[in-house]
Design an enzyme around this catalytic site. Sequence first.
Site, PDB file in Angstrom:
ATOM      1  N   ARG A  57      48.169  58.300  45.725  1.00  0.00           N
ATOM      2  CA  ARG A  57      47.495  57.464  44.725  1.00  0.00           C
ATOM      3  C   ARG A  57      46.031  57.874  44.537  1.00  0.00           C
ATOM      4  O   ARG A  57      45.480  57.728  43.447  1.00  0.00           O
ATOM      5  CB  ARG A  57      47.583  55.990  45.121  1.00  0.00           C
ATOM      6  CG  ARG A  57      48.906  55.366  44.712  1.00  0.00           C
ATOM      7  CD  ARG A  57      48.977  53.917  45.127  1.00  0.00           C
ATOM      8  NE  ARG A  57      50.023  53.193  44.394  1.00  0.00           N
ATOM      9  CZ  ARG A  57      50.374  51.953  44.659  1.00  0.00           C
ATOM     10  NH1 ARG A  57      49.762  51.280  45.625  1.00  0.00           N
ATOM     11  NH2 ARG A  57      51.316  51.365  43.956  1.00  0.00           N
ATOM     12  N   LYS A  81      65.482  43.312  48.199  1.00  0.00           N
ATOM     13  CA  LYS A  81      65.259  41.991  47.607  1.00  0.00           C
ATOM     14  C   LYS A  81      65.774  41.861  46.182  1.00  0.00           C
ATOM     15  O   LYS A  81      65.219  42.390  45.239  1.00  0.00           O
ATOM     16  CB  LYS A  81      63.766  41.655  47.659  1.00  0.00           C
ATOM     17  CG  LYS A  81      63.330  41.178  49.039  1.00  0.00           C
ATOM     18  CD  LYS A  81      61.854  40.829  49.075  1.00  0.00           C
ATOM     19  CE  LYS A  81      61.052  41.981  49.627  1.00  0.00           C
ATOM     20  NZ  LYS A  81      59.637  41.967  49.327  1.00  0.00           N
ATOM     21  N   GLY A  95      57.899  52.461  46.088  1.00  0.00           N
ATOM     22  CA  GLY A  95      57.453  53.106  47.314  1.00  0.00           C
ATOM     23  C   GLY A  95      58.538  53.832  48.093  1.00  0.00           C
ATOM     24  O   GLY A  95      58.364  54.991  48.476  1.00  0.00           O
ATOM     25  N   GLY A 141      56.178  47.568  41.604  1.00  0.00           N
ATOM     26  CA  GLY A 141      56.330  46.325  40.830  1.00  0.00           C
ATOM     27  C   GLY A 141      55.914  46.503  39.375  1.00  0.00           C
ATOM     28  O   GLY A 141      56.568  45.979  38.470  1.00  0.00           O
TER      29      GLY A 141
HETATM   30  C1  3PG Z   1      51.418  48.018  44.978  1.00  0.00           C
HETATM   31  O1  3PG Z   1      51.234  48.772  45.932  1.00  0.00           O
HETATM   32  O2  3PG Z   1      52.542  47.569  44.678  1.00  0.00           O
HETATM   33  C2  3PG Z   1      50.249  47.691  44.095  1.00  0.00           C
HETATM   34  O3  3PG Z   1      49.072  48.266  44.586  1.00  0.00           O
HETATM   35  C3  3PG Z   1      50.101  46.198  43.930  1.00  0.00           C
HETATM   36  O4  3PG Z   1      49.899  45.586  45.172  1.00  0.00           O
HETATM   37  P1  3PG Z   1      50.291  44.058  45.362  1.00  0.00           P
HETATM   38  O5  3PG Z   1      51.792  43.996  45.259  1.00  0.00           O
HETATM   39  O6  3PG Z   1      49.774  43.647  46.700  1.00  0.00           O
HETATM   40  O7  3PG Z   1      49.637  43.286  44.230  1.00  0.00           O
HETATM   41 MG    MG Z   2      54.150  45.784  45.510  1.00  0.00          MG
END
Ligand code: 3PG
Ligand code: MG
Length: 347
Positions: free
Chosen positions: A37, A176, A304, A327
């Site tokens: 990132r 999930k 991820g 997300g």
């Molecule tokens: C992630 O890694 O999904 C983003 O940086 C958002 O992080 P968060 O889900 O803690 O808002």
């Molecule tokens: Mg997340």
Amino acid sequence: MRLPRSVRVADVAGTRVLVRADLNVPLENGRVADDSRIRASLPTLRLLLGGDTQHVRVCSHLGRPKGPDPALSMEPVEERLRELLPDERIEVLENTRFDPGETRNDPEFARRLAEGSDLYVNDAFGSAHRAHASTEAVAQLLPAYAGLLLLAELEHLGRLLESPERPFVAIVGGAKVEDKIGVLRSLSQRADKVLVGGKMAAELAARVPLEIEIELPTDVVAAADFSPAAELEIVGADSVPEGWLALDIGPETRDNFVERVASARTIFWNGPMGVFEWPRFAGGTHAIADAVAASEGYTVVGGGDSVRAIQELGLTEKISWVSTGGGASLEFLEGKELPGVAAIPPA
Ligand code: 3PG
Ligand code: MG
């Protein structure tokens, strides 16, 4: 699709710029464990520095702290960024989530973030689904532009929403269900096939009737527990022995999914097919990773765990677009408006 206006049209010479990047990276023993990132944020920073900006202030959240937490300081991230891009004009602000105003989208915290900057550039695609002070409120206070990564993500993921070449196959996995039911509903309307694996598959199979059209595993790799000595059995997806766990998709499902992927012209993959952290249950996830990488179609991987599987297998270069958003990419594909994007004026 409505694209936000690009940082490329901003007149940045001599200005002080606040950049929101998504530098929420994994740490291990106080060091950055994966700098993907950070690297993905470099093009926008280089563009700004090359445009003779006076000062570039970079901000991001890191983890989910409830307040100031030294274990989630931006220091290791800053160190890595400075190695990759040594330039005295760059300043890295402390974790935005150390201030409770960040997640509350508090205008007062946004005002403090904006102070001393002339322009705001949002390049944090991974956080664009959050309406937080550094992604939303601050865009109301300064002339706001989209960074190069944010735009590239919207353009690449946008290809999946707007006339994808067919067949379009989506593979969704992970644990999930609640996180993914929305995107499954949306993908089942847009894609020709939606293949579902991982822990969520069993839960979905149990939901009768399921009003969305998806293809579930027919067989699974089951075990009594995770221990390396535990006996494995390939069983029908609906015949997992009492007290056992389905930990991967079975060989029949694997072959079927791989065949569908092989004949697709557009592919989206999010989420592992099993507990791939254990080599014994990684077969399904690795088979999907290999099949997506081997495709000559347009391939997008987000989230991820699937991105990690692709990286571990050294397949990153073989994927058309590896998204930096988990997300955020799911909400985008659900057709939702992302607050961090909506806050920037249109192109
Ligand atoms: C992630 O890694 O999904 C983003 O940086 C958002 O992080 P968060 O889900 O803690 O808002
Ligand atoms: Mg997340």
